[in-house]
Structures are given as structure tokens and as C-alpha cells.
Design a protein around this motif. Structure first.
Motif, PDB file in Angstrom:
ATOM      1  N   TYR A  30       1.892 -30.642  -8.358  1.00  0.00           N
ATOM      2  CA  TYR A  30       2.628 -31.906  -8.576  1.00  0.00           C
ATOM      3  C   TYR A  30       1.983 -32.761  -9.659  1.00  0.00           C
ATOM      4  CZ  TYR A  30       4.623 -30.503  -4.100  1.00  0.00           C
ATOM      5  OH  TYR A  30       5.226 -29.807  -3.104  1.00  0.00           O
ATOM      6  N   THR A  31       1.476 -32.109 -10.697  1.00  0.00           N
ATOM      7  CA  THR A  31       0.752 -32.882 -11.720  1.00  0.00           C
ATOM      8  C   THR A  31       1.675 -33.798 -12.529  1.00  0.00           C
ATOM      9  OG1 THR A  31       0.912 -30.949 -13.130  1.00  0.00           O
ATOM     10  CG2 THR A  31      -1.204 -31.294 -12.062  1.00  0.00           C
ATOM     11  N   GLU A  32       2.995 -33.584 -12.448  1.00  0.00           N
ATOM     12  CA  GLU A  32       3.930 -34.464 -13.171  1.00  0.00           C
ATOM     13  C   GLU A  32       4.264 -35.720 -12.380  1.00  0.00           C
ATOM     14  OE1 GLU A  32       5.229 -34.343 -16.392  1.00  0.00           O
ATOM     15  OE2 GLU A  32       3.550 -32.937 -16.460  1.00  0.00           O
ATOM     16  N   ARG A  35       2.311 -38.802 -13.448  1.00  0.00           N
ATOM     17  CA  ARG A  35       2.194 -39.034 -14.895  1.00  0.00           C
ATOM     18  C   ARG A  35       2.547 -40.481 -15.247  1.00  0.00           C
ATOM     19  NH1 ARG A  35       2.814 -35.525 -19.625  1.00  0.00           N
ATOM     20  NH2 ARG A  35       4.493 -36.352 -20.898  1.00  0.00           N
ATOM     21  N   GLY A  62      -1.970 -36.074 -11.370  1.00  0.00           N
ATOM     22  CA  GLY A  62      -1.730 -36.500 -12.748  1.00  0.00           C
ATOM     23  C   GLY A  62      -1.844 -37.991 -12.982  1.00  0.00           C
TER      24      GLY A  62
END
Ligand code: AN0
Ligand code: CP
Length: 317
Positions: A30-32, A35, A62
Motif C-alpha cells: 500500500y505504498t501509494e 503518498r 508511503g
């Protein structure tokens, strides 16, 4: 999830543990999500695990992270309304909170009990002001009466290590030289009471916790009897809750220290502690170093509980 301060906020516990274990298996899925989002962590008290694990969890998602140690470099904050501010406190929480909220998307707060004013502590005046005035989702990094990120990590750890459907979990008071809050034991009890585990609390007379938290737990004053057949031993010190001794150390009786002889009464139990721990006060060197001690994986799961909570808070934005 709009806030995270207590067990109820996590919803059905089995679903939460499943989500946490999925995250653990793939923590960069879930690095987005985070963001261009910023987490502000505010510490009124010291920390090693909470600071690092929560920052790591946010980075896994993120996020950008800012950390403020209120007692190191910030203006001293007044927390009570109506006070004539002619002392050493230069700023009021009622201005500081919305200002801090304007710089971030999520706020984590660590603010321990003062242990002098029971009513103020149990009303959770500091974190409640953050919830009311920050305009941001707020989560507890240990507040006055609860430490839910710790308890969630504890629950994940028990689910990973248990070999019986309904393990016997024993929380035992153990001696400590300084007065500590009831937040960790209150919270552990609150989370254990959500499960169907057998749950026993043992402590000397005078260390009774708030029954709102202990709920269905069996209270056993004989520590040896409590430990019989235990699958998990959860050691923790806390100061007295009951009046007129609120916040006081009533005993440092080392006959309550968890040692190998006591662990021998259990069903080969795992040893747990939230850390930091004072060796040979709370637990002997040999027990904490034994192969049944799971304090390190327990601490490692703080990253996972924090990531699950921050993920859910981000999803609510
Ligand atoms: C704190 C406490 O007992 O609440 C933090 C534990 C996570 N412990 C100490 O202050 C030693
Ligand atoms: N268990 C825990 O919360 O540790 P820290 O006080 O080091 O954050």
C-alpha cells in the motif's frame, strides 16, 4: 476508522488480526495510499518502540513523517483551560493543536497519565482535546488510560503463537521502583476481554484496576495459583488505581518477580512484556532470555499494529 484510542475502534478483532497478518506478509502493498500524506507524531513522554515502529509503519505506507518532542525544543504547553498563564508555560494546547493539525493529515499522540489527578487522567483530557480541536484523525501512542497499539500488537502475537483455540492468558503485576500508569494493563485487559480466551489477572491487594477495564477477567490474588496451566504470562507493573492511593507505589515486593520457578507452574507458557522492562525486578534474566520469551517478536509486531491502524485511518480520509 476516524480515530483509534480504544479496543472498540478496531471493530471485529478477528478481521483486524487477519488484516494485520496480511500486511505483515506484504508490508509494501500500500505504498501509494500514503503518498503526499503527512503523519505528525507528538510525544509528551519518552519512547523507543512506539516512535520507531509507528514511523516505520507510516513509511511502509508511503507517508511523510514529522516528530515533535514537546519537552525538547517546543514551547512548554498549558493543557488546562482557565489558567492564568503567568508561569513557565508559553503556549496553550488550544492554539497549538489546530496549528499542528494544519501541517498534517494524521496525528499520533503520546501523553501519559500524570498520576496525581485521577479524574483528569481518566477523562483523557489531553488526547480528547486533540480529537476535538485538531480537525484530523487522531490515534493514541499511549494516552492516560490505554495503550491500544501495544494491545493490538499483543493480540496479534498471541494469535501467532497460540497452540490452543482458547489459550489461558495470565496478566501478572510485578514490582518496579517508580510509579507507572495503568494504561498498559487497562488496555491489555480491554483487548483480552474482546476475545474468548481464558483471562486471569493477578496482583497484590491494593492494585485492583478499574473494573470497566478488567470486565470478565478472573482476579486471583495468589500469583502461583493464577499461573497454573497458563499458556501466556503477560507481566507488567502498574501503580495503584484505587483511592486514596491513586498513582502510588504500594509495594516493591520481589516475591512477585517472574522467575523460572514460577514459569514452571505454567503449561510451558510464553513470556510477554510490552518493554521497556527492568530485569530482575519484573522478570529474571533467565526467563526473559529463555526460548519461551517472545518479547522481541511482540515488539516487532508494533510495526504491524501501527501499519494496520494508519492504513485504516488513511482509507477514511
Ligand atoms: C510506560 C508505562 O508503563 O506506561 C510505557 C510502557 C510502554 N513504562 C515506563 O514508563 C517504564
Ligand atoms: N512498548 C512501548 O510502547 O515502548 P516505548 O515506550 O519504548 O514506545
Amino acid at each position: 476508522m476516524k480515530k483509534f484510542t480504544c479496543a472498540a475502534d478496531i471493530g471485529p478483532w478477528r478481521e483486524a488480526v487477519k488484516e494485520a497478518l496480511d500486511i505483515k506478509a506484504n508490508r509494501f502493498a500500500y505504498t501509494e495510499l500514503g503518498r503526499n500524506r503527512t503523519l505528525l507524531m507528538i510525544f509528551f513522554n519518552s519512547s523507543l518502540r512506539t516512535r520507531l515502529s509507528t514511523q516505520k509503519a507510516a513509511m511502509n505506507l508511503g507517508m511523510n513523517v514529522m516528530v515533535l518532542d514537546v519537552n525538547q525544543g517546543a514551547w512548554k504547553l498549558e493543557t488546562e483551560r482557565g489558567v492564568l498563564m503567568d508561569g513557565d508555560k508559553a503556549e496553550h494546547l488550544l492554539e497549538a493543536i489546530p496549528v499542528m493539525g494544519s501541517y498534517c493529515d494524521l496525528i499520533g499522540v503520546r501523553s501519559f497519565a500524570g498520576l496525581t489527578d485521577k479524574k483528569a487522567d481518566y477523562e483523557e483530557r489531553v488526547i480528547e482535546q486533540f480529537i476535538r480541536h485538531s480537525g484530523r484523525p487522531v490515534f493514541s501512542m499511549e494516552a492516560a488510560t490505554r495503550h491500544p497499539l501495544q494491545s493490538f500488537a499483543d493480540l496479534i502475537t498471541i494469535e501467532e503463537y497460540k497452540t490452543k483455540e482458547r489459550p489461558k492468558v495470565v496478566m501478572t503485576w510485578a514490582p518496579h521502583p517508580k510509579a507507572l500508569p495503568q494504561a498498559v494493563p487497562n488496555s491489555f485487559a480491554e483487548w483480552m476481554n474482546m476475545t474468548d480466551y481464558e483471562f486471569v489477572i493477578t496482583h497484590p491487594h491494593g492494585y485492583e484496576l478499574d473494573p470497566t477495564f478488567t470486565g470478565r477477567a478472573v482476579i486471583e490474588y495468589d500469583q502461583r495459583k493464577a499461573l497454573e496451566g497458563a499458556d501466556f504470562v503477560y507481566a507488567k507493573n502498574w501503580s495503584a488505581y484505587a483511592d486514596p492511593n491513586y498513582g502510588k507505589v504500594l509495594s516493591t515486593d520481589r516475591s512477585w518477580t517472574v522467575d523460572a520457578e514460577k514459569m514452571g507452574l505454567t503449561d510451558n507458557a510464553f513470556f510477554m512484556h510490552c518493554l521497556p522492562v527492568r530485569r530482575n525486578m519484573i522478570v529474571t534474566d533467565d526467563v526473559i532470555e529463555s526460548e519461551r520469551s517472545i518479547v522481541i517478536p511482540e515488539a516487532a509486531n508494533r510495526e504491524i499494529s501501527a501499519q494496520t491502524v494508519i492504513k485504516r485511518l488513511l482509507e477514511s480520509l
